[in-house]
Design a protein around this motif. Structure first.
Motif, short mmCIF file in Angstrom:
data_model
loop_
_atom_site.label_atom_id
_atom_site.label_comp_id
_atom_site.label_asym_id
_atom_site.label_seq_id
_atom_site.Cartn_x
_atom_site.Cartn_y
_atom_site.Cartn_z
N LEU A 28 3.74 7.92 29.81
CA LEU A 28 5.07 8.67 30.08
C LEU A 28 5.55 9.41 28.92
O LEU A 28 6.17 10.66 29.16
N VAL A 29 5.35 8.85 27.64
CA VAL A 29 5.74 9.84 26.48
C VAL A 29 4.46 10.93 26.44
O VAL A 29 5.00 12.20 26.18
N ALA A 30 3.17 10.64 26.79
CA ALA A 30 2.33 11.72 26.64
C ALA A 30 2.55 12.96 27.50
O ALA A 30 2.26 13.99 27.20
N LEU A 31 3.35 12.88 28.54
CA LEU A 31 3.52 13.81 29.66
C LEU A 31 4.62 14.74 29.05
O LEU A 31 4.89 15.86 29.89
N ARG A 32 5.29 14.47 27.89
CA ARG A 32 6.17 15.95 27.17
C ARG A 32 5.29 16.73 27.01
O ARG A 32 5.79 18.00 26.89
N SER A 33 3.73 16.66 26.62
CA SER A 33 3.07 17.72 26.44
C SER A 33 2.43 18.29 27.65
O SER A 33 1.52 19.28 27.67
N SER A 34 2.65 17.92 28.98
CA SER A 34 2.10 18.34 30.10
C SER A 34 2.61 19.64 30.78
O SER A 34 3.70 19.93 30.74
N GLY A 35 1.43 20.07 31.19
CA GLY A 35 1.91 21.51 31.96
C GLY A 35 1.88 21.36 33.30
O GLY A 35 2.23 22.20 33.82
N MET A 36 1.53 20.12 33.94
CA MET A 36 1.30 20.19 35.61
C MET A 36 2.10 18.85 35.80
O MET A 36 2.25 18.88 36.99
N CYS A 37 2.58 18.00 34.88
CA CYS A 37 3.20 16.91 35.50
C CYS A 37 4.49 16.50 34.70
O CYS A 37 4.73 16.88 33.50
N ARG A 38 5.41 15.79 35.45
CA ARG A 38 6.63 15.31 34.55
C ARG A 38 6.78 13.77 35.01
O ARG A 38 6.58 13.34 35.92
N ALA A 39 7.10 13.15 33.90
CA ALA A 39 7.54 11.73 34.14
C ALA A 39 8.68 11.45 35.01
O ALA A 39 10.09 11.89 34.52
N VAL A 40 8.83 10.84 36.17
CA VAL A 40 9.94 10.87 36.73
C VAL A 40 10.37 9.23 36.95
O VAL A 40 11.61 8.84 37.32
N ALA A 41 9.61 8.30 36.94
CA ALA A 41 10.00 6.93 37.46
C ALA A 41 8.85 5.95 36.67
O ALA A 41 7.66 6.07 36.27
N GLY A 42 9.56 4.71 36.39
CA GLY A 42 8.58 3.72 35.68
C GLY A 42 9.15 2.41 36.16
O GLY A 42 10.15 2.12 36.53
N CYS A 43 8.01 1.62 36.42
CA CYS A 43 8.17 0.15 37.23
C CYS A 43 7.55 -1.04 36.27
O CYS A 43 6.46 -0.58 35.88
N ASP A 44 8.39 -1.98 35.99
CA ASP A 44 7.69 -3.16 35.18
C ASP A 44 8.85 -4.35 35.69
O ASP A 44 9.93 -4.19 35.72
N THR A 45 8.02 -5.50 35.73
CA THR A 45 8.99 -6.62 35.87
C THR A 45 9.61 -7.03 34.66
O THR A 45 10.44 -7.72 34.89
N ALA A 97 11.46 2.30 28.07
CA ALA A 97 10.90 3.27 28.58
C ALA A 97 12.20 4.66 28.90
O ALA A 97 12.08 5.66 28.86
N GLU A 98 13.24 3.65 29.27
CA GLU A 98 14.52 4.68 29.39
C GLU A 98 14.95 5.53 28.28
O GLU A 98 15.33 6.73 28.16
N GLU A 99 14.73 4.79 27.27
CA GLU A 99 15.10 5.40 25.89
C GLU A 99 14.02 6.45 25.58
O GLU A 99 14.50 7.48 25.07
N ALA A 100 12.73 6.33 25.91
CA ALA A 100 11.76 7.46 25.50
C ALA A 100 12.01 8.55 26.34
O ALA A 100 11.65 9.71 26.10
N VAL A 101 12.35 8.34 27.58
CA VAL A 101 12.36 9.50 28.64
C VAL A 101 13.64 9.58 29.32
O VAL A 101 13.99 8.91 30.34
N PRO A 102 14.65 10.45 28.88
CA PRO A 102 16.15 10.52 29.33
C PRO A 102 15.97 10.95 30.70
O PRO A 102 15.09 11.67 31.12
N GLY A 103 16.74 10.07 31.44
CA GLY A 103 16.56 10.26 32.97
C GLY A 103 15.75 9.53 33.76
O GLY A 103 15.77 9.94 34.78
N LEU A 104 14.80 9.03 33.13
CA LEU A 104 13.94 8.12 33.89
C LEU A 104 14.42 7.19 34.82
O LEU A 104 15.27 6.44 34.37
N PHE A 105 14.04 7.10 36.00
CA PHE A 105 14.41 6.08 37.04
C PHE A 105 13.59 5.02 36.49
O PHE A 105 12.13 5.21 36.53
#
Ligand SMILES: NC(=O)c1ccc[n+]([C@@H]2O[C@H](COP(=O)([O-])OP(=O)(O)OC[C@H]3O[C@@H](n4cnc5c(N)ncnc54)[C@H](O)[C@@H]3O)[C@@H](O)[C@H]2O)c1
Length: 381
Positions: free
Chosen positions: A44-61, A69-77
């Motif tokens: 999720l954090v690495a995708l800050r450097s991405s030219g092709m992808c963006r982090a949009v969602a995260g799932c964990d129990t 994850a929400e703190e690291a990627v503002p707006g992440l579902f």
């Protein structure tokens, strides 16, 4: 010289910068949803450097992982419910970083939800799951990229690039290892003791590297022992394993994995891939990011990416986490989905590597060499 078809993850070569696998406007980038937010958090954090992808969602129990994850990627579902993430239209690629035994279920569900999949290594640790994954991929047309992180570090990309240019000729012998003292990992992830085998969990890196250069493997001969550290943590399988491999083309490889030893990082890097070819040799190393090879005069040359690229691969003073290489394989995969070209390692190639690791387990258990079986394509096989 014939080039093995598992082609290079091409990106624009670089010194001092990251490779580029393409650049899309924000609105056209592939939305990535990640399940398993420990190692998956780094993607999720690495995708800050991405030219092709963006982090949009995260799932964990675990709620703490979702909050982090929400703190690291503002707006992440975020959600604890995988089905809820799979139902989202903005998720085009699902990236799986759950414990090994869950990968098969998570891949199959993602395919049926119409998502392409990145699955971390080991792809699966039970070959009996192969049939349903191949069927699900065939039925849905969805594609899979194995997250073989080692291939996507700069020295390993350079090594492959030179091989594909013909600089080392035909690989005749490949010597690869992944050695890493794992007390911290047993403490963090107790499932590693209960649910998996080091032949899959650790050896998936060097076995993949040997297979990448030699092609499909015909036979393996493995020996193993349990270290003092492994015994202390109750390891159920050998945590130090040495394997000789014979490829279909008769060339040979050797892999070593020791997960209980006392490291000597100046002397030996955690992961090394030494390719000895008919026209030259090359050696790629992680995490010190060095690459040794011969120039056209046969003079040994060392390229050292530690200074120029550790900010990209590691992002902080601690080496050993996975940023740049995760971003590289996500962007590489997205570029191949977009172009329609094949990607590597895909599901079929990843499953061949799984069958090689299965043969390692068989050889460890029998004490005899083991043939690598074909990937099962029906439940009867
Ligand atoms: N070099 C690499 O690419 C690399 C490095 C380390 C780990 N890995 C792989 O990544 C995977 C995860 O390893 P890790 O070290 O992050 O393990 P971990 O135990 O630290 O994390 C697993 C995460 O998955 C979550 N989880 C478990 N079951 C879930 C479920 N059903 N739904 C949603 N979330 C669930 C857990 O809460 C946890 O946060 C393993 O397959 C491992 O082999 C790859």
């Amino acid at each position: 010289m014939s080039i093995h078809p598992d082609h290079l993850p091409t990106g624009q070569p670089t010194v001092g910068h990251r490779r580029s696998f393409g650049s899309l406007p924000e609105s056209e980038k592939f939305g990535v949803g990640v399940i398993g937010l420990h190692e998956g958090h780094t993607l999720l954090v690495a995708l800050r450097s991405s030219g092709m992808c963006r982090a949009v969602a995260g799932c964990d129990t675990e709620v703490s992982k979702r909050k982090y994850a929400e703190e690291a990627v503002p707006g992440l579902f975020t959600t604890a419910d995988y089905d809820e993430m799979l139902a989202r239209e903005d998720v085009g690629i699902v990236a799986i970083y759950t414990p090994d035994t869950l990968h098969a279920d998570h891949i199959e569900k993602a395919f049926h939800a119409g998502k392409h999949v990145i699955c971390t290594k080991p792809l699966i640790n039970d070959p009996a799951q192969a049939t349903r994954l191949l069927a699900a991929s065939r039925e849905t047309g969805m594609r899979l990229q194995v997250g073989q992180s080692t291939r996507f570090f700069e020295p390993f990309l350079r090594q492959r690039e030179m091989y594909e240019e013909g600089a080392i000729g035909l690989p005749e012998v490949v010597d690869a290892h992944y050695n890493h003292r794992m007390d911290w990992y047993y403490e963090k992830s107790p499932w590693t003791i209960e649910e998996t085998h080091w032949a899959y969990l650790g050896l998936s890196h060097p076995v993949d590297l040997v297979r990448w250069y030699l092609g499909p493997i015909r036979e393996v001969q493995a020996v193993g022992t349990t270290t003092k550290l492994g015994t202390r943590y109750g390891a159920r399988t050998p945590d130090a394993i040495s394997v000789n491999l014979i490829a279909e083309n008769g060339r040979i490889g050797r892999v070593l994995g020791n997960y209980g030893f006392h490291e000597l990082p100046k002397a030996r890097a955690l992961i090394e891939c030494f390719v000895m070819g008919s026209e030259g040799s090359s050696l790629a190393r992680y995490p010190d990011l060095r690459f040794n090879h011969h120039d056209s005069n046969g003079v040994e040359v060392e390229e050292d990416y530690r200074h120029t690229m550790s900010g990209y691969h590691f992002r902080h003073e601690l080496v050993g986490m996975h940023y740049g290489e995760f971003c590289n394989y996500a962007d590489y995969f997205a570029s191949k989905i977009r172009s329609g070209d094949p990607n590597s390692p895909d599901l079929a190639e990843g499953l061949e590597t799984v069958m090689t690791m299965r043969a390692v387990v068989e050889s460890l258990e029998s004490g005899a060499p083991a043939r690598v079986q074909a990937v099962p394509t029906s439940t009867a096989s």
